[in-house]
Design a protein around this motif. Structure first.
Motif, PDB file in Angstrom:
ATOM      1  N   GLY A 120     -27.180 -14.351 -14.440  1.00  0.00           N
ATOM      2  CA  GLY A 120     -25.681 -14.735 -14.207  1.00  0.00           C
ATOM      3  C   GLY A 120     -24.752 -13.181 -14.562  1.00  0.00           C
ATOM      4  N   LEU A 121     -25.040 -12.736 -15.480  1.00  0.00           N
ATOM      5  CA  LEU A 121     -24.209 -11.378 -15.543  1.00  0.00           C
ATOM      6  C   LEU A 121     -24.359 -10.424 -14.343  1.00  0.00           C
ATOM      7  CD1 LEU A 121     -22.281 -10.603 -17.681  1.00  0.00           C
ATOM      8  CD2 LEU A 121     -24.041  -9.355 -18.761  1.00  0.00           C
ATOM      9  N   ALA A 122     -25.531 -10.430 -13.537  1.00  0.00           N
ATOM     10  CA  ALA A 122     -25.744  -9.368 -12.512  1.00  0.00           C
ATOM     11  C   ALA A 122     -25.071  -9.856 -11.446  1.00  0.00           C
ATOM     12  CB  ALA A 122     -27.157  -9.187 -12.177  1.00  0.00           C
ATOM     13  N   THR A 135     -32.492 -19.015 -19.246  1.00  0.00           N
ATOM     14  CA  THR A 135     -33.307 -18.378 -20.175  1.00  0.00           C
ATOM     15  C   THR A 135     -32.967 -17.042 -20.550  1.00  0.00           C
ATOM     16  OG1 THR A 135     -34.809 -17.745 -18.399  1.00  0.00           O
ATOM     17  CG2 THR A 135     -35.196 -19.956 -19.435  1.00  0.00           C
ATOM     18  N   GLY A 136     -32.073 -16.398 -19.763  1.00  0.00           N
ATOM     19  CA  GLY A 136     -31.255 -15.112 -20.038  1.00  0.00           C
ATOM     20  C   GLY A 136     -29.982 -14.980 -19.629  1.00  0.00           C
ATOM     21  N   LEU A 137     -29.396 -13.982 -20.184  1.00  0.00           N
ATOM     22  CA  LEU A 137     -27.886 -13.791 -19.721  1.00  0.00           C
ATOM     23  C   LEU A 137     -27.883 -12.972 -18.503  1.00  0.00           C
ATOM     24  CD1 LEU A 137     -26.066 -13.088 -23.168  1.00  0.00           C
ATOM     25  CD2 LEU A 137     -26.398 -15.041 -22.009  1.00  0.00           C
ATOM     26  N   ALA A 167     -17.528 -10.805 -19.910  1.00  0.00           N
ATOM     27  CA  ALA A 167     -17.448 -12.032 -18.992  1.00  0.00           C
ATOM     28  C   ALA A 167     -18.141 -13.273 -19.697  1.00  0.00           C
ATOM     29  CB  ALA A 167     -18.666 -11.411 -17.662  1.00  0.00           C
ATOM     30  N   LEU A 168     -18.074 -14.288 -18.966  1.00  0.00           N
ATOM     31  CA  LEU A 168     -18.263 -15.564 -19.387  1.00  0.00           C
ATOM     32  C   LEU A 168     -18.983 -16.429 -18.140  1.00  0.00           C
ATOM     33  CD1 LEU A 168     -15.311 -17.043 -21.503  1.00  0.00           C
ATOM     34  CD2 LEU A 168     -17.489 -15.825 -22.292  1.00  0.00           C
ATOM     35  N   CYS A 169     -20.199 -16.303 -18.238  1.00  0.00           N
ATOM     36  CA  CYS A 169     -21.066 -17.014 -17.067  1.00  0.00           C
ATOM     37  C   CYS A 169     -21.574 -18.428 -17.415  1.00  0.00           C
ATOM     38  CB  CYS A 169     -22.055 -16.042 -16.867  1.00  0.00           C
ATOM     39  SG  CYS A 169     -21.675 -14.440 -16.288  1.00  0.00           S
ATOM     40  N   PHE A 170     -21.783 -19.150 -16.226  1.00  0.00           N
ATOM     41  CA  PHE A 170     -22.419 -20.658 -16.594  1.00  0.00           C
ATOM     42  C   PHE A 170     -23.521 -20.593 -17.274  1.00  0.00           C
ATOM     43  CE2 PHE A 170     -19.830 -21.924 -12.801  1.00  0.00           C
ATOM     44  CZ  PHE A 170     -19.060 -22.989 -13.209  1.00  0.00           C
ATOM     45  N   ALA A 171     -23.943 -21.513 -18.016  1.00  0.00           N
ATOM     46  CA  ALA A 171     -25.106 -21.655 -19.033  1.00  0.00           C
ATOM     47  C   ALA A 171     -25.909 -22.123 -18.135  1.00  0.00           C
ATOM     48  CB  ALA A 171     -24.691 -22.394 -20.243  1.00  0.00           C
ATOM     49  N   PHE A 172     -25.539 -22.927 -16.894  1.00  0.00           N
ATOM     50  CA  PHE A 172     -26.550 -23.529 -15.836  1.00  0.00           C
ATOM     51  C   PHE A 172     -26.573 -22.621 -14.497  1.00  0.00           C
ATOM     52  CE2 PHE A 172     -23.566 -26.966 -17.279  1.00  0.00           C
ATOM     53  CZ  PHE A 172     -24.249 -27.082 -18.448  1.00  0.00           C
TER      54      PHE A 172
END
Length: 790
Positions: free
Chosen positions: A550-552, A545-547, A509-514
């Protein structure tokens, strides 16, 4: 930026054909994103005037109209437009006209003959407005061909401008560039000075320093409130994507499109004065033109009337002082605002206005007075009135200055790889409005005030290249040799990590960095966060500050769409504040899973994914790095108590693995437990260089051992103790049974393990194997109170 090609051709004569013109625009850096031709195929469409209207006897929404078509006579038209009325002038498609896919023929509508069609702007392909007939001005010549009257055909060109080219958010700016590219002169419109006819003024006060260093205003009294927008002006607005509203508003919009200077018109009778520009005070409010009440922060610029906020400077005017159909006395304003004072402010209110779009990128500081004069002339020509003097307040020390930039001949040739003649270089720079001086090694060019993007030598090289023509610069392969770097074996590549997870039935998956700050706070990950100065939206205002957050959310999104088994991973960067220095950026590797451990199949029954599965995934990654990990119980805010562990490598924490806290699971609206891990990539991927070893020629010996220990003793600790006691002869250790229940004391568990012993130089005797097992038994008994199970 949309504009009319006919408008551009008025400013720049002798331009090439439309297709070539669009190619030229793209090649000089003004990318054409699309174009649309208007007014093609409108033969037999004329200006008609409704001379009589009567209700259709068989349909309440239809009217029988008598329409004067000039030399074509009076025609009977059945029309359903709500604005059809006696005296209205509108486009009339006569029999034989082709409107889109509709061929106009004599017809009967509910038993009444109709010999043509009165048209809306959408039906003619001129606009998206289908609410009623396209209303033409009262002086439109009846019977004249519509294309001649509206200046058709025309082409609407849309540019995808880069943020640095703020000077081209107007037709004059585009014209200057395309004129330079074609080596022709720009036919500038005369900017006449409109002298004052009255002494009426409003005092202007600048109290925002560098944020607003110039403000121009002018009072015009006695404006005709019934003035309508001239057709040519309304059409230019419409073809630029702006719908005409009212005469005074349309004039300010037109000047903005023409010169690039946003303007605003106040009703003079609703202003007390003086008019000022200052920073808002916390708690102040202003009612905007769209009707909303905007709560102001102390970093927002406002326009004030007697110190009362009446508009958001550079963004949107206020409702309380706007011009209306009854306005007779007008106060025109035009100002220069520093880009950094406007950037990002409109997004707080969910706005993106034409004014803020331009001010955020930079507007020529010399335009305000010119724009006032231009708007005044238009108002005087079409609505009369008596203008007062133009009042211009300036803080000269804060006005942006364009410094001279040096361009070296040798540097220009080296970068472009082709020698542009010196005369052409000087012509190009001069045509772009720069003042050019010749120096010993090249030129010294001072950019015009509108070019905020020219500051260094490479900017001038870019200007020469794009106007000279990128297609005239030969493509040459570099002569330098290519060096192939062999990948290191001391690190696992990101590609290998991804391939490993995909092979184990995970999806990337690719999530927003924001992310949103409240989201990080719910996860307990808000410490040392980095806030964006110019976020895309309030929900995307913080660097992650963590992946896992967004991944959840991505997992929850999939579960909500009937995906019962979700296994996602991501490899990306996280960010932490570092005082006044640049943020610290680290690569992390994370995964989340919920649902069944395996996809539905016939070979085995369904089993829910559990804590041991996610721990196994982490250990599989460790196997790639040829390292042993330790798992130490922990309880971070986002973790389930008792089902969470920090991951250690060589005694140093490199991440976390476990089950999400039920509180977070509930907020995600996921019914099944969610398991996850997040690891520091740089700490994970380090590995020793693989080294080949000779396989032993001697047989291996297996000995099994079952023992009882306390329930609180982990297998990781037991494994470490066994390896230490067994020494180098232990080649492999495996746990093949765990039991608790009948026959085992409460609070204890039985573990059974197999030890594979082998030596490279000899066959192990029973005595050696017995000694190893004795050492292991004594170590387990000493360290954990283990008892051999009978």
């Amino acid at each position: 930026m949309k504009f009319s090609e006919n408008w551009l051709r008025e400013l720049v004569p002798d331009l090439p054909a439309s297709e070539q013109l669009e190619h030229q625009l793209t090649m000089i850096g003004l990318e054409v994103e699309g174009s649309e031709t208007l007014g093609v195929g409108l033969d037999h469409v004329v200006v008609g005037q409704i001379v009589a209207c009567a209700r259709h006897p068989e349909a309440d929404r239809l009217q029988i109209c008598k329409v004067d078509a000039g030399e074509h006579g009076t025609l009977q038209i059945v029309c359903g437009a709500p604005n059809a009325r006696q005296g209205l002038k509108a486009p009339l498609a006569m029999v034989g006209a082709q409107i889109g896919e509709l061929k106009i023929k004599p017809a009967k509508l509910r038993g009444v003959e109709s010999n043509g069609m009165l048209c809306s702007a959408k039906e003619l392909g001129l606009d998206a407005d289908a609410s009623g007939l396209l209303e033409l001005p009262g002086d439109a010549p009846v019977g004249a061909a519509l294309v001649d009257y509206l200046g058709l055909p025309d082409r609407v060109i849309e540019l995808g401008l880069t943020p640095n080219r703020a000077d081209c958010f107007c037709v004059q700016g585009i014209a200057a560039d395309i004129a330079a590219a074609n080596g022709v002169h720009l036919s500038q419109e005369v900017q006449a000075q409109v002298g004052p006819a009255i002494d009426s003024t409003l005092q202007v006060k600048l109290e925002a320093g560098a944020a607003a260093p110039r403000y121009a205003g002018r009072v015009i009294e006695g404006v005709d409130p019934d003035a309508i927008t001239p057709l040519w002006l309304a059409e230019r607005l419409r073809r630029s994507g702006i719908r005409p509203v009212s005469f005074l508003v349309d004039v300010t919009q037109y000047v903005m499109l023409d010169l690039g200077q946003p303007m605003h018109a106040f009703d003079r009778d609703l202003l007390k004065g003086p008019v000022g520009v200052r920073l808002a005070r916390k708690g102040e409010q202003v009612k905007l033109l769209d009707g909303r009440e905007a709560a102001l922060d102390d970093d927002l610029l406002v326009i004030t009337d007697a110190d009362r906020p009446v508009a958001l400077a550079g963004i949107m005017g206020g409702a309380d002082t706007r011009v209306t159909d009854a306005t007779r006395n007008v106060f025109l304003e035009a100002a220069h605002f520093a880009p950094e004072a406007i950037i990002g402010k409109s997004r707080r209110f969910g706005l993106h206005t034409d004014a803020s779009h331009r001010f955020e990128r930079g507007v020529d500081p010399h335009l305000p007075a010119i724009a006032i004069e231009r708007a005044t002339q238009l108002i005087m020509d079409h609505a009369g009135g008596k203008p007062g003097p133009v009042v211009v307040e300036t803080l000269d020390v804060h006005l942006p200055q364009r410094s001279a930039v040096s361009l070296r001949r040798a540097r220009l040739d080296r970068v472009l790889g082709v020698q542009v003649p010196s005369a052409d270089v000087e012509r190009i720079l001069s045509a772009l409005g720069m003042t050019v001086e010749t120096t010993a090694d090249g030129w010294l060019a001072t950019p015009p005030s509108r070019r905020f993007d020219i500051a260094i030598e490479d900017d001038l090289i870019e200007e020469v290249a794009r106007i000279h023509g990128y297609d005239r610069i030969p493509t040459t392969l570099p002569a330098a040799g290519a060096h192939i770097h062999a990948p290191t074996e001391t690190r696992i590549t990101a590609q290998a990590l991804r391939a490993h997870m995909v092979a184990r039935d995970w999806q990337e998956a690719l999530c927003f960095a924001f992310v949103d700050l409240p989201l990080l706070e719910r996860w307990g990950l808000a410490d040392n966060h980095v806030a964006l100065a110019n976020p895309l939206s309030a929900e995307l205002g913080i660097m992650r500050t963590g992946l896992l957050p967004g991944l959840a959310q991505t997992l929850a999104y999939n579960v909500a769409r009937q995906q019962n088994r979700v296994r996602l991973f991501e490899l990306g960067n996280v960010f932490h504040a570092n005082g006044n220095d640049a943020p610290i950026e680290n690569a992390h590797f994370a995964a989340v899973a919920t649902g069944d451990a395996m996809a539905e199949q016939w070979a085995s029954g369904a089993r829910a994914f559990d804590i041991f599965d996610i721990k196994g995934e982490v250990e599989a990654l460790a196997a790639m790095a040829q390292c042993t990990l330790e798992f130490v119980a922990s309880a971070p805010a986002h973790a389930h108590p008792g089902r969470s562990a920090d991951v250690l490598r060589d005694g140093k924490k490199i991440g976390w693995v476990g089950q999400l806290h039920p509180r977070l699971q509930k907020q995600l609206d996921v019914d099944t437990p969610v398991f996850a891990f997040e690891l520091d990539v740089n700490a994970l991927v380090q590995r020793k260089v693989p080294r080949a070893e000779t396989l032993s020629k001697f047989p291996a010996v297996r000995r099994d051992l079952a023992f009882v220990v306390g329930e609180d003793v982990s297998w990781a600790k037991i494994s470490e103790a066994v390896r230490a006691a067994a020494g180098e002869s232990l080649k492999s250790l495996l746990l093949f049974d765990r039991y608790s229940g009948k026959g085992i004391e409460e609070g204890s568990k039985s573990l059974a393990m197999g030890l594979i012993l082998q030596d490279n130089s000899r066959t192990l005797t029973d005595q050696v194997a017995n000694d190893v097992m004795q050492a292991v038994t004594e170590r387990l008994s000493h360290d954990f109170g283990a008892v051999i199970r009978s």
